[in-house]
Design a protein around this motif. Structure first.
Motif, PDB file in Angstrom:
ATOM      1  N   ALA A  58      33.114  43.878  34.053  1.00 57.36           N
ATOM      2  CA  ALA A  58      32.645  42.900  34.455  1.00 57.36           C
ATOM      3  C   ALA A  58      33.104  41.645  35.670  1.00 57.36           C
ATOM      4  O   ALA A  58      32.969  41.615  36.716  1.00 57.36           O
ATOM      5  N   LEU A  59      34.123  41.420  35.446  1.00 61.38           N
ATOM      6  CA  LEU A  59      35.062  40.155  36.104  1.00 61.38           C
ATOM      7  C   LEU A  59      35.771  41.286  37.249  1.00 61.38           C
ATOM      8  O   LEU A  59      35.984  40.212  38.347  1.00 61.38           O
ATOM      9  N   THR A  60      36.251  42.912  36.926  1.00 60.08           N
ATOM     10  CA  THR A  60      36.025  43.522  37.963  1.00 60.08           C
ATOM     11  C   THR A  60      35.279  43.642  39.507  1.00 60.08           C
ATOM     12  O   THR A  60      35.307  43.165  40.533  1.00 60.08           O
ATOM     13  N   ALA A  61      33.455  43.051  38.555  1.00 54.49           N
ATOM     14  CA  ALA A  61      32.560  42.839  39.693  1.00 54.49           C
ATOM     15  C   ALA A  61      32.080  42.144  40.014  1.00 54.49           C
ATOM     16  O   ALA A  61      31.833  41.666  41.635  1.00 54.49           O
ATOM     17  N   VAL A  62      33.030  40.823  39.188  1.00 57.11           N
ATOM     18  CA  VAL A  62      32.862  39.108  39.293  1.00 57.11           C
ATOM     19  C   VAL A  62      33.686  39.309  41.339  1.00 57.11           C
ATOM     20  O   VAL A  62      33.267  38.418  42.032  1.00 57.11           O
ATOM     21  N   SER A  67      34.292  37.563  46.622  1.00 60.01           N
ATOM     22  CA  SER A  67      35.219  37.609  47.069  1.00 60.01           C
ATOM     23  C   SER A  67      36.995  36.918  46.331  1.00 60.01           C
ATOM     24  O   SER A  67      37.725  35.811  47.311  1.00 60.01           O
ATOM     25  N   LEU A  68      36.875  36.752  45.504  1.00 61.48           N
ATOM     26  CA  LEU A  68      38.205  36.480  44.181  1.00 61.48           C
ATOM     27  C   LEU A  68      38.926  37.124  44.888  1.00 61.48           C
ATOM     28  O   LEU A  68      39.634  38.463  45.103  1.00 61.48           O
ATOM     29  N   THR A  69      40.846  36.449  44.901  1.00 64.06           N
ATOM     30  CA  THR A  69      41.874  36.754  45.188  1.00 64.06           C
ATOM     31  C   THR A  69      42.958  37.359  43.704  1.00 64.06           C
ATOM     32  O   THR A  69      43.921  37.505  45.027  1.00 64.06           O
ATOM     33  N   GLY A  70      42.466  36.393  43.227  1.00 62.09           N
ATOM     34  CA  GLY A  70      43.927  36.761  42.241  1.00 62.09           C
ATOM     35  C   GLY A  70      43.090  38.082  42.017  1.00 62.09           C
ATOM     36  O   GLY A  70      42.709  39.300  41.691  1.00 62.09           O
ATOM     37  N   GLU A  71      44.072  38.284  40.372  1.00 64.88           N
ATOM     38  CA  GLU A  71      43.823  39.643  39.655  1.00 64.88           C
ATOM     39  C   GLU A  71      43.447  39.489  38.417  1.00 64.88           C
ATOM     40  O   GLU A  71      43.439  38.383  37.949  1.00 64.88           O
ATOM     41  N   VAL A 117      40.310  36.813  35.442  1.00 68.61           N
ATOM     42  CA  VAL A 117      39.961  36.698  36.830  1.00 68.61           C
ATOM     43  C   VAL A 117      41.099  35.119  37.449  1.00 68.61           C
ATOM     44  O   VAL A 117      39.518  34.508  37.165  1.00 68.61           O
ATOM     45  N   GLY A 118      41.614  35.071  38.360  1.00 71.89           N
ATOM     46  CA  GLY A 118      42.058  34.653  39.254  1.00 71.89           C
ATOM     47  C   GLY A 118      41.362  33.856  40.295  1.00 71.89           C
ATOM     48  O   GLY A 118      40.532  35.611  41.305  1.00 71.89           O
ATOM     49  N   LEU A 119      40.780  33.157  40.103  1.00 69.57           N
ATOM     50  CA  LEU A 119      39.760  32.725  41.399  1.00 69.57           C
ATOM     51  C   LEU A 119      40.740  32.593  42.810  1.00 69.57           C
ATOM     52  O   LEU A 119      40.248  32.422  44.136  1.00 69.57           O
ATOM     53  N   GLU A 225      30.331  26.781  38.349  1.00 71.85           N
ATOM     54  CA  GLU A 225      29.255  27.344  37.761  1.00 71.85           C
ATOM     55  C   GLU A 225      28.571  28.271  38.498  1.00 71.85           C
ATOM     56  O   GLU A 225      28.110  29.316  37.435  1.00 71.85           O
ATOM     57  N   GLU A 226      28.478  28.534  39.376  1.00 71.36           N
ATOM     58  CA  GLU A 226      28.391  29.212  40.245  1.00 71.36           C
ATOM     59  C   GLU A 226      29.359  31.205  40.077  1.00 71.36           C
ATOM     60  O   GLU A 226      28.625  31.808  39.769  1.00 71.36           O
ATOM     61  N   ILE A 227      30.594  30.878  39.761  1.00 72.10           N
ATOM     62  CA  ILE A 227      31.369  31.768  39.375  1.00 72.10           C
ATOM     63  C   ILE A 227      31.023  32.322  38.076  1.00 72.10           C
ATOM     64  O   ILE A 227      30.600  33.397  37.315  1.00 72.10           O
ATOM     65  N   ILE A 228      30.526  31.185  36.938  1.00 70.65           N
ATOM     66  CA  ILE A 228      29.911  31.344  35.813  1.00 70.65           C
ATOM     67  C   ILE A 228      28.529  32.513  36.019  1.00 70.65           C
ATOM     68  O   ILE A 228      28.312  33.596  34.705  1.00 70.65           O
TER      69      ILE A 228
END
Length: 238
Positions: A58-62, A67-71, A117-119, A225-228
């Protein structure tokens, strides 16, 4: 010095976020004792415990969709880090805060499947899925006491004494319950650090975003809120 400040802010804010206490946007029918009981709706997310692989996927898809840059870090990577962490070397005043904080951390390690996942290079989203929704309910009970006793307290970390204050913020997500907090800590010399933590609670699942030293608090809460909501959307597909 900056690392000590950041570690302290993350620790304090993370505890309040993981405890799931206070500041809820639950409906009036849940919070008012005089309201007419209504059937509990079927949860779209968090009916059962998610596996570590499901959280990671799920976090890989998020990460891709937002467009998150963290791992992305999975349970196998995170669990040893949490198990090595100890509060034994941290002195907290009032003393009862140490017991409550230890309780929250122990429950997180014992019962939850984890993924983060890192934002970016500092902010992050953590997912914790428990084996039963009652774990979050028990943490909420501990959290209520935590917010009463430990809104303002001191911690001695790495030989440095820091003072911390925590306040509730307004936030809303697609999760049944949402909490948000701003933590501000100070060290001798008036060095200051802050962190905003927003958590969405849905059944067995705690989704918590932490943002370090945000310039705009309202914008930070909106981002969280958007990320959640993006994570909830992905988990709804499972």
């Amino acid at each position: 010095m900056k690392n000590t400040m950041k570690a302290g802010a993350l620790l304090v804010a993370g505890i309040f976020a993981l405890s799931g206490c206070g500041g809820s946007d639950e409906s009036a029918s849940e919070s008012s004792p005089s309201a007419t009981p209504t059937p509990t709706p079927t949860l779209a997310v968090g009916q059962e415990q998610y596996t570590a692989d499901e959280l990671e996927a799920a976090l890989t898809a998020v990460k891709a969709s937002q467009s998150l840059t963290g791992e992305v870090e999975n349970d196998a990577t995170l669990r040893p880090q949490l198990e090595e962490f100890s509060l034994a070397d941290i002195k907290t005043t009032p003393e009862q805060c140490n017991t409550l904080v230890s309780s929250v951390l122990d429950e997180t390690i014992a019962d939850g499947n984890l993924a983060t996942v890192g934002l970016d290079d500092s902010d992050a989203l953590m997912l914790i899925s428990y084996d039963d929704a009652s774990v979050l309910e028990e943490q909420a009970d501990s959290g209520e006491q935590l917010i009463k006793d430990c809104t303002d307290f001191e911690m001695e970390l790495d030989g440095k004494v820091i003072t911390a204050s925590v306040e509730s913020l307004e936030a809303s997500t697609e999760a049944p319950s949402t909490q948000a907090y701003r933590t501000v800590i100070n060290r001798a010399g008036n060095e200051e650090a802050s962190i905003i933590a927003v958590s969405g609670l849905s059944g067995t699942l705690n989704l918590s975003v932490t943002l370090f030293d945000p310039v705009d608090a309202d914008a930070a809460v909106s981002t969280a809120e958007e990320i959640i909501n993006a994570a909830l959307s992905e988990l709804e597909k499972k």
